[in-house]
Design an enzyme around this catalytic site. Structure first.
Site, short mmCIF file in Angstrom:
data_model
loop_
_atom_site.label_atom_id
_atom_site.label_comp_id
_atom_site.label_asym_id
_atom_site.label_seq_id
_atom_site.Cartn_x
_atom_site.Cartn_y
_atom_site.Cartn_z
N ARG A 1 0.88 -1.18 0.00
CA ARG A 1 0.00 0.00 0.00
C ARG A 1 0.91 1.22 0.00
NH1 ARG A 1 -2.75 2.94 4.45
NH2 ARG A 1 -4.69 3.88 3.70
N ASN B 1 -6.80 8.16 2.75
CA ASN B 1 -6.44 7.57 4.03
C ASN B 1 -7.23 8.18 5.18
OD1 ASN B 1 -4.44 5.91 5.69
ND2 ASN B 1 -4.14 7.96 6.57
N GLU B 2 -7.81 7.33 6.02
CA GLU B 2 -8.48 7.76 7.27
C GLU B 2 -9.21 9.08 7.07
OE1 GLU B 2 -5.40 7.68 10.24
OE2 GLU B 2 -4.98 5.55 9.94
N HIS C 1 -8.53 0.24 10.04
CA HIS C 1 -7.19 0.32 10.59
C HIS C 1 -7.25 -0.08 12.06
CE1 HIS C 1 -5.86 3.39 7.27
NE2 HIS C 1 -6.29 2.24 6.80
N TYR D 1 -5.65 -0.30 15.51
CA TYR D 1 -4.67 0.11 16.50
C TYR D 1 -5.27 -0.09 17.89
CZ TYR D 1 -1.97 1.90 12.54
OH TYR D 1 -1.26 2.00 11.37
N GLU E 1 -4.32 -1.08 7.74
CA GLU E 1 -3.19 -0.74 8.60
C GLU E 1 -3.39 -1.45 9.93
OE1 GLU E 1 -2.32 3.33 9.38
OE2 GLU E 1 -2.56 3.97 7.29
N TRP F 1 1.49 -1.56 9.04
CA TRP F 1 2.07 -0.22 9.02
C TRP F 1 3.34 -0.26 9.87
CZ3 TRP F 1 0.74 4.25 6.47
CH2 TRP F 1 1.51 5.37 6.79
#
Length: 453
Positions: A82, A159-160, A226, A228, A255, A284
């Site tokens: 990516r 992105n985001e 993503h 996290y 990610e 990531w």
């Protein structure tokens, strides 16, 4: 320059109604075999073969000179990269010529290329962030670089694209972006990132995925979350991935990391559940993180021979890239983790010695090249250094190596431990890897020897 710090997500994961599953479901028509398509939860190549992403993120827009990162991530087993691009709204714009070169390098290294605009990160909460509409303007402006690349490129709009402020706006903006891209003639598979800095703790993407998917006349949208700190328990991970699975909609983990400032992601469950459900993942990130999140680097200073703790986990750990990645069939479909995909014979294990033994295996092969791994194991006593030797039987030549210092003299190979993997306890082992070229025949060396100090 360093990669801008990944944003903290302070919001806790909120409760959601189970009715979200029913709201997700949507019928999906059959697709023409042109580029990547969607079938239920699966991503399919143009020939109908399922494709599961196993790869990394690479911060190209801040490290444009580090294109060797593509080859290096491929050498470690990745099938997808990516690539971070900029529309010019926040960072230096990547023009059509640069994007064409990136795609060319991805193809040369047999990688599927997911292209994303990073400028949208945290819109609504990050004052400098671009809108999804501005990201679409960028894609339209470089369309010439993308036309005809549908078999190799997936377009990740932005992105985001929302922070934690007014995340509900993500729905209308994402639908509008998809509609505009299709109207402009883009036939590529489209990937959309979740709001809430990609983590979708408000479940805005999850609960509106069906209607967003239905907006696309091609029915060729993939959703990206993503993972996290919001995803720090097994229950949260399995529930989120399970909702998309139950709804029959495609999801990838665009990610994720092993640590983060907003909490400690459960990377073991992420990897295990992704493998169980056939969900793609992209760690990531390759290298170059700054601002306090350097621990998210997979390798140190862009050096593939210096895997970090996170890099070792993602590439070499359980359910990681090396064990589960399969190359796209458009390139030949090599599975690096499967010795059966290599020419035979592909392994060579010498008799045990007092100091150490070395086992050679070809772990993946394509026309003119292959990937190999060598496992060094200490004998009944601890060792402080090791040297592996063999003679190539068919004129093979190294193109890259990692986790060892390799020298050659004609057909004779000498590989010595790196500074960090020479000391082994009794019975302990370590591995180093390489890529090499071959022509006609690719037999394993007749003898692989190991000497220890």
């Amino acid at each position: 320059m360093t990669i801008p710090r990944k944003r903290k997500w302070w919001a806790a994961l909120v409760a959601a109604a189970c009715a979200g599953v029913a709201a997700l479901a949507v019928a999906q028509p059959a697709q023409a075999a042109a580029g990547f398509t969607v079938s239920g939860t699966q991503i399919l190549e143009g020939n109908g073969a399922p494709f599961v992403m196993r790869g990394v993120n690479h911060a190209h827009t801040w490290y444009a000179s580090q294109l060797s990162s593509l080859a290096n991530s491929k050498a470690l087993g990745a099938n997808t990269v990516r690539v971070v691009l900029s529309s010019g709204n926040r960072w230096t714009r990547n023009d059509a010529a640069d994007v064409s070169n990136v795609i060319s390098q991805c193809k040369a290294n047999r990688l599927i290329c997911v292209l994303e605009v990073h400028d949208t990160t945290g819109y609504g909460e990050e004052a400098a962030a671009a809108t999804l509409a501005q990201a679409v303007d960028y894609w339209i402006s470089i369309k010439s670089a993308l036309d005809g690349q549908e078999n190799y490129v997936i377009l990740n709009i932005g992105n985001e694209p929302y922070g934690n402020t007014n995340a509900a706006g993500w729905v209308a903006d994402t639908k509008s972006a998809i509609t505009r891209l299709r109207a402009a003639g883009f036939a590529h598979q489209i990937m959309v990132d979740a709001p809430n800095w990609g983590q979708d703790w408000s479940f805005t993407m999850r609960d509106n995925a069906a209607s967003v998917f239905a907006t696309d006349p091609n029915r060729n949208v993939v959703f990206s979350v993503h993972m996290y700190g919001v995803f720090d328990t097994a229950a949260e991970i399995t529930d989120y991935l399970g909702r998309f699975r139950s709804a029959g909609l495609p999801l990838v983990i665009g990610e994720f990391g092993h640590l983060h400032s907003d909490g400690d992601p459960d990377e073991d469950t992420i990897l295990a559940t992704a493998q169980q459900y056939g969900v793609g993942y992209l760690g990531w990130s390759w290298s170059g993180n700054g601002g306090g999140v350097e621990y998210l680097d997979l390798v140190t200073a862009f050096n593939p021979a210096q895997l970090t703790t996170w890099g070792q986990r993602l590439f070499n750990g359980a359910n990681g890239i090396k064990a589960t990645s399969k190359e796209a069939t458009v390139f030949g479909g090599v599975q690096p983790s499967s010795p059966s995909s290599s020419p035979s014979p592909s392994t060579s294990t010498p008799p045990a010695t007092a100091g150490c033994t070395a086992t050679y295996a070809a772990t993946g092969s394509w026309q003119g090249g292959f990937q190999g791994a060598v496992t060094v194991k200490a004998g009944s006593s601890a060792i402080t250094a090791w040297t592996v030797n063999w003679t190539w039987p068919n004129g093979q030549r190294f193109t890259n190596s990692w986790n060892a210092t390799v020298t050659t003299s004609g057909e004779v190979v000498t590989a010595k431990n790196a500074a960090y993997n020479g000391s082994l306890a009794a019975g302990a082992s370590t591995s180093w890897g390489f890529t090499a070229s071959w022509t006609g025949t690719n037999n394993a060396p007749a003898t692989v020897s190991c000497t220890a100090a």
